[in-house]
Design a protein around this motif. Structure first.
Motif, short mmCIF file in Angstrom:
data_model
loop_
_atom_site.label_atom_id
_atom_site.label_comp_id
_atom_site.label_asym_id
_atom_site.label_seq_id
_atom_site.Cartn_x
_atom_site.Cartn_y
_atom_site.Cartn_z
N LEU A 1 63.56 32.94 40.31
CA LEU A 1 63.00 34.16 39.72
C LEU A 1 61.53 34.33 40.08
O LEU A 1 61.09 35.45 40.37
N TRP A 2 60.77 33.26 40.06
CA TRP A 2 59.34 33.32 40.37
C TRP A 2 59.13 33.91 41.77
O TRP A 2 58.26 34.77 41.97
N ALA A 3 59.93 33.49 42.74
CA ALA A 3 59.79 34.00 44.11
C ALA A 3 60.22 35.46 44.19
O ALA A 3 59.58 36.28 44.88
N GLU A 4 61.29 35.80 43.52
CA GLU A 4 61.81 37.18 43.58
C GLU A 4 60.83 38.18 42.98
O GLU A 4 60.59 39.25 43.56
N THR A 5 60.22 37.82 41.85
CA THR A 5 59.24 38.73 41.24
C THR A 5 57.94 38.75 42.03
O THR A 5 57.27 39.79 42.10
N ALA A 6 57.58 37.62 42.64
CA ALA A 6 56.39 37.61 43.50
C ALA A 6 56.58 38.54 44.69
O ALA A 6 55.64 39.21 45.13
N TYR A 7 57.80 38.58 45.22
CA TYR A 7 58.08 39.51 46.31
C TYR A 7 57.85 40.95 45.86
O TYR A 7 57.22 41.75 46.58
N LEU A 8 58.36 41.31 44.68
CA LEU A 8 58.19 42.68 44.20
C LEU A 8 56.71 43.03 44.05
O LEU A 8 56.28 44.12 44.44
N ALA A 9 55.93 42.12 43.50
CA ALA A 9 54.50 42.38 43.34
C ALA A 9 53.82 42.53 44.70
O ALA A 9 53.02 43.45 44.92
N ALA A 10 54.15 41.62 45.62
CA ALA A 10 53.49 41.64 46.93
C ALA A 10 53.84 42.88 47.73
O ALA A 10 52.97 43.54 48.28
N VAL A 11 55.12 43.21 47.80
CA VAL A 11 55.53 44.35 48.61
C VAL A 11 55.02 45.65 48.02
O VAL A 11 54.70 46.59 48.75
N SER A 12 54.90 45.71 46.69
CA SER A 12 54.39 46.94 46.06
C SER A 12 52.90 47.12 46.34
O SER A 12 52.39 48.24 46.42
N LYS A 13 52.16 46.03 46.52
CA LYS A 13 50.75 46.14 46.91
C LYS A 13 50.64 46.63 48.35
O LYS A 13 49.67 47.30 48.72
N LEU A 14 51.66 46.32 49.13
CA LEU A 14 51.66 46.71 50.54
C LEU A 14 51.94 48.20 50.71
O LEU A 14 51.33 48.86 51.56
N VAL A 15 52.86 48.73 49.92
CA VAL A 15 53.31 50.11 50.13
C VAL A 15 52.57 51.12 49.27
O VAL A 15 52.76 52.32 49.45
N LYS A 16 51.74 50.64 48.32
CA LYS A 16 51.10 51.59 47.42
C LYS A 16 50.10 52.49 48.12
O LYS A 16 49.58 52.14 49.19
#
Length: 449
Positions: free
Chosen positions: A434-449
């Motif tokens: 779960l830690w990795a999956e949610t970290a992905y969401l945070a990281a990718v959202s910083k990329l596309v914002k």
């Protein structure tokens, strides 16, 4: 960047055009939601859905996951992600509120246990070092609410238990501050009562023990020595870690922000004393690598020449006063000693006379959430292309069900798996975290914002 990496980056961009990235995000959201198992107003979020030993809640994993979910939602609302995924995001937002409530339910439960056992704040006494005197790292949830994990009930009477990990309280507080910033003080409703009741205790707790050993981010100690215990003299863990000390600094800073919002009166403690302790005790210069912030030191003794990938968070999230002077070379040391030119790092490395301390868990794998934490650090530093390379690589590793592994093992880093974790798991790493999956969401959202 080498010609090979340039070609690989181009290939990855072809594999993940914008539309496919959106579908990947959707898959991961769906997987993250599967981790939320409802029990009345609470939720159980197992660290992994595919590894039985991780079928519990860790304060660390769950708090980071909550923090990352909030980051994802904040960033999504600043981009077209929310327009495309509003239903999924709103549902995840609601679940995140229940996660924060669950974490505070457990903190209150642990504080009650501590007080019942006669809370000892004198760090020279044996009783102050027992599991029962501390917030343990993991817990369970069922239809009756939160409870100490069955496997951990004996840890309460152990001196310097591996379940004693001081980052639990600060990470929950940090996640709570982030959630309140997004939702306002009405966002947590009944949970506010628990925060008001327990926040001052937690501030004093974090301050009281910031100079004392506990298990680190990886639930380990790295040096043992004889000490008094309830059963006479025994060998107990003696290491203190820069990551943990820094998390306590951040926990007190976040608590003060929450106190302003909820009008809570806190004991006046100075978190700058924690950053001073950090800077006085964790700086090393080993000649070859220059001056950097070490991972570990021995209680009342020397700093151990060492580096840990978890230290990324010291500079990215915790930010104790004064560490900026060590940032550049500490991150350079992490890159050189832990990444080895790859997109994911191993967890830690010790040098000099301590070089025999080696990570053997699953044969010394490289960890996905650590790569993602580094990608978020890089974005904060304006290195978007380098951060995107990491995210592109990780997206190729996401399973069809949206799950993301804990780690992968590169041949050049592989060592003997002393406990045969890899073999006993079907010759595989843990395929869902779960830690990795949610970290992905945070990281990718910083990329596309």
């Amino acid at each position: 960047m080498s010609d090979f990496q340039n070609r690989e980056r181009t290939e990855m961009l072809e594999i993940f055009p914008k539309k496919e990235r959106i579908e990947t995000i959707r898959k991961v959201i769906t997987e993250v939601k599967r981790h939320f198992i409802p029990f009345n107003d609470l939720v159980k979020t197992p660290a992994s859905l595919k590894y039985p030993d991780y079928n519990l809640m860790w304060n660390r994993d769950a708090a980071y996951s909550s923090y990352y979910i909030t980051e994802f939602i904040k960033n999504a609302k600043k981009s077209n992600l929310y327009d495309l995924l509003s239903e999924e995001i709103d549902e995840l937002d609601t679940l995140n509120g229940k996660l924060v409530a669950t974490l505070w339910e457990n903190l209150e439960s642990e504080i009650k246990k501590i007080k019942m056992n006669g809370y000892e704040t004198d760090i020279s006494k044996v009783e102050s070092k027992l599991g029962d005197n501390h917030i343990l790292s993991r817990f369970d949830v069922d239809e009756n609410g939160v409870k100490r994990a069955d496997k951990d009930k004996a840890e309460g009477k152990i001196t310097r238990s591996w379940t004693m990990q001081y980052d639990s309280a600060p990470l929950v507080i940090m996640a709570t501050e982030n959630y309140i910033q997004e939702h306002g003080k009405e966002g947590l409703k009944n949970t506010n009562k628990k925060i008001v009741k327990n926040l001052d205790f937690l501030v004093n707790y974090m301050y009281t023990f910031h100079k004392t050993p506990c298990a680190d981010a990886w639930e380990q100690y790295y040096f043992y020595d004889r000490d008094n215990t309830l059963n006479g003299q025994n060998y107990v863990g003696k290491t203190i870690d820069s990551y943990t000390v820094s998390s306590l600094y951040k926990g007190i800073k976040s608590a003060k922000e929450i106190a302003k919002t909820l009008d809570i009166k806190l004991t006046d403690v100075d978190e700058s004393e924690i950053s001073s302790f950090l800077l006085d005790n964790f700086i090393v210069n080993d000649g070859k690598r220059g001056t950097f912030l070490a991972k570990s030191k021995i209680e009342y003794s020397e700093t151990m020449p060492s580096i840990g990938a978890e230290e990324i968070e010291i500079f990215n999230t915790f930010k104790p006063k004064g560490v900026e002077q060590l940032e550049e070379n500490t991150l350079k040391t992490i890159e050189n000693e832990l990444f080895h030119g790859e997109y994911l790092p191993i967890r830690y490395r010790f040098f000099g006379k301590y070089r025999g301390i080696i990570d053997t868990y699953f044969g010394r794998g490289s960890w996905f959430h650590l790569g993602l934490q580094y990608s978020m650090y890089l974005m904060e530093k304006g290195k978007k292309e380098q951060a995107e390379d990491i995210i592109n690589y990780i997206e190729r590793k996401i399973e069809n069900d949206g799950s993301l592994p804990e780690q992968e093992v590169y041949d050049k880093n592989k060592v003997n798996d002393n406990n045969n974790f890899f073999e006993r798991n079907g010759n595989s790493t843990i395929k869902c975290l779960l830690w990795a999956e949610t970290a992905y969401l945070a990281a990718v959202s910083k990329l596309v914002k």
